[in-house]
Structures are given as C-alpha cells and as structure tokens.
Write a protein that holds these residues in place. Structure first.
Motif, short mmCIF file in Angstrom:
data_model
loop_
_atom_site.label_atom_id
_atom_site.label_comp_id
_atom_site.label_asym_id
_atom_site.label_seq_id
_atom_site.Cartn_x
_atom_site.Cartn_y
_atom_site.Cartn_z
N SER A 102 0.88 -1.17 -0.13
CA SER A 102 -0.05 -0.01 0.06
C SER A 102 0.84 1.27 0.07
CB SER A 102 -1.08 0.02 1.21
OG SER A 102 -0.26 0.07 2.53
N LYS A 103 0.55 2.37 -0.47
CA LYS A 103 1.08 3.79 -0.64
C LYS A 103 0.03 4.63 -1.05
CE LYS A 103 5.00 5.46 -3.33
NZ LYS A 103 6.06 5.88 -2.04
N THR A 104 0.43 5.95 -0.39
CA THR A 104 -0.10 7.07 -0.44
C THR A 104 0.56 8.12 -1.28
OG1 THR A 104 0.75 8.18 1.51
CG2 THR A 104 -1.10 6.87 1.56
N ASN A 105 -0.14 8.97 -2.04
CA ASN A 105 0.59 10.06 -2.66
C ASN A 105 1.28 11.09 -1.63
OD1 ASN A 105 -1.56 11.13 -1.92
ND2 ASN A 105 -2.12 12.02 -4.13
N ASP A 106 1.80 12.07 -2.21
CA ASP A 106 2.73 13.11 -1.24
C ASP A 106 1.73 14.05 -0.54
OD1 ASP A 106 4.96 11.98 -2.11
OD2 ASP A 106 5.29 13.65 -3.81
N SER A 107 0.58 14.32 -1.00
CA SER A 107 -0.45 15.00 -0.62
C SER A 107 -1.38 14.25 0.50
CB SER A 107 -1.35 15.76 -1.61
OG SER A 107 -1.97 15.08 -2.34
N ASN A 108 -1.24 13.17 0.60
CA ASN A 108 -1.84 12.34 1.36
C ASN A 108 -3.46 12.24 1.33
OD1 ASN A 108 0.67 13.04 3.41
ND2 ASN A 108 0.23 10.64 2.97
#
Length: 278
Positions: free
Chosen positions: A64-70
């Motif tokens: 799993s992973k989020t983008n920089d702006s979450n």
C-alpha cells in the motif's frame, strides 16, 4: 458427490481451527464448498477461528502507498504460486514499480492499472511476461483505492497484508498518530465494515440464521431462537465493525471513543484491507 481430499480437509482445518473429522464432515455436507463448510461448522456450534494460515494462502506481495499530499492511497496484490518467487528481488521490484505507477497516475480501479503503459507494453502485458520468466502463474489480483482528505496506509512486515483508511479531515495536532493507530487496528482486527449500518444485510441475515441454529441445538425453544440470535448481533457488531471494536492500545475504550476524543467531528470515510489468501 464431491471428491474430498486430505489436502482439502487440512486446508479447512488451517482456515478454521476446527478438528480434522469435523472439517471432513463439513466438506462432505457442503460438497466441497469451503464457504458453505465454514458456515456448516458454525451452525454445528464449532468454534471457528476465521483465520488462514500463511502456508495455505496464495503467495505474492501486498503493498500500500499514498501520494505526497496524502489524499489518495492504493493497495495492490501481485500473486504468484510459491514463496520462493515472492521473495525474489525481481518480483519485489516489479511490485514496487507497479504501485509507484498506480500512485503517480492516481488509478481508480484494477482495469485502469492494468492498462497503464509500462516498459513499452501495458502492465497487464508485463504481468503476463513475468509468468514466462518465473515459470509460475502471475496475476495482478487487487487494486483497492481510497480518495479522502487524509489517507493512511500500513504495510505489515513481510508484505502479506496491507490496510488503508480515509479520514474526513487532514488537520489537527496529533491527527497523524490517530490515523496510524486506526489503520493498524484495521490490519490487526480485520473489521468487515466501519460501523453497524455499513454491514451488508445478507451478512446480518446469515449471522441470525447461524445464531438460530446454534440456539436450537442448545435446546432453546424454536419460537425463542430468533430473538436469542438477534440479541447476539450486538456481540457480532462489536467484534466485526471498526468503530465498535475495542481499541487495541486501550481496551477500556472503543475505536469510536478514541477518534471522538481527538475530535468529535472526525469521521472514518473509507477502509480497505488486503491479505494474501483472504
């Protein structure tokens, strides 16, 4: 009549924790259908652990992973046949490349992810190529997405399990701690829904039916069995819905109590959990 093998019986035993003979009978009665066999065991009053041993699961990687702006997060599951291939560095790198592309393009489903250009082909084509390289069937089996003001992702050690949650706000002192605590709760306690009202009615109906069967087998009058089963729903909702579960870091409060303590307006807007073999 279904051909029930010793491997089938052992697999059901690993899933449920029930005895070998009970598992064999359940599979015979359900003609080899594992979901029906689990339900059969529960109706017979067996204590079903509702777990899956790692060795009975399909192999692969969950990330799993989020983008920089979450405000966006994704979970992928890349499957193979053996643990040997799953731990191969090329396979691990491939999975990481896929999730990086998913985040960069903010894909919303598995079809979008499979269609992304990658190494001069599409991801779907490169997955097929990986089958040829490893000699094992390789599939991109899951792509779960959350879009929310604040998204938290958690990868359990070993990359066999990932979870994500979406929150209704992205500000407030300590919100990072709250988000991390709750997303780990999802990983550890495997809730099926955020709150009672989010549980599919078919699941509720099945729980009532199982509760009635158990009550009757315990000698309760048939006319009272349904009332007894409905009365047990409270325990089911407490164990199975995120907001009503005991908070794992402090079991004197529920998860709802914990997030309300942080901010009464804070809501969990989405929840995802992906595990190999589940």
């Amino acid at each position: 009549m279904a051909n029930i093998t010793a491997a089938d019986v052992n697999k059901l035993r690993q899933i449920t924790g029930a005895g070998m003979m009970d598992c064999k009978q359940a599979l015979v009665e359900s003609e080899g259908d594992f979901d029906k066999a689990i339900e059969f065991l529960r109706k017979k009053g067996q204590k079903v652990a509702n777990k899956r041993a790692d060795r009975s699961a399909n192999e692969g990687i969950v990330l799993s992973k989020t983008n920089d702006s979450n405000d966006y997060g994704v979970i992928i599951m890349l499957n193979c046949e053996t643990d040997f291939v799953a731990k191969n560095q090329d396979f691990i790198n491939f999975a990481n490349d896929i999730i990086e592309l998913a985040v960069k393009n903010k894909v919303q489903n598995l079809d979008e992810l499979n269609a992304l250009p990658f190494r001069g082909l599409t991801i779907a084509d490169v997955v097929t190529e990986m089958t040829g390289k490893t000699g094992e069937k390789t599939t991109l089996a899951e792509c779960q997405v959350i879009n929310a003001p604040m998204v938290f992702a958690y990868n359990h050690h070993g990359n066999r399990l990932s979870s994500m949650i979406g929150l209704s706000m992205n500000t407030g002192q300590g919100i990072d701690i709250v988000g991390k605590d709750v997303v780990m709760q999802v990983a550890a306690m495997s809730p099926i829904a955020i709150d009672k009202g989010d549980v599919d009615q078919s699941i509720v109906d099945k729980e009532i039916e199982i509760g009635k069967e158990v009550a009757i087998q315990e000698g309760k009058p048939a006319e009272l069995a349904e009332k007894i089963a409905v009365g047990k729903l409270g325990k089911f909702f407490k164990e199975s819905t995120l907001l009503n579960q005991d908070f794992i870091k402090d079991n004197t409060m529920t998860v709802k109590d914990y997030i309300t303590k942080f901010n009464k307006e804070l809501k969990i807007t989405a929840m995802k959990r992906v595990m190999l073999g589940a």
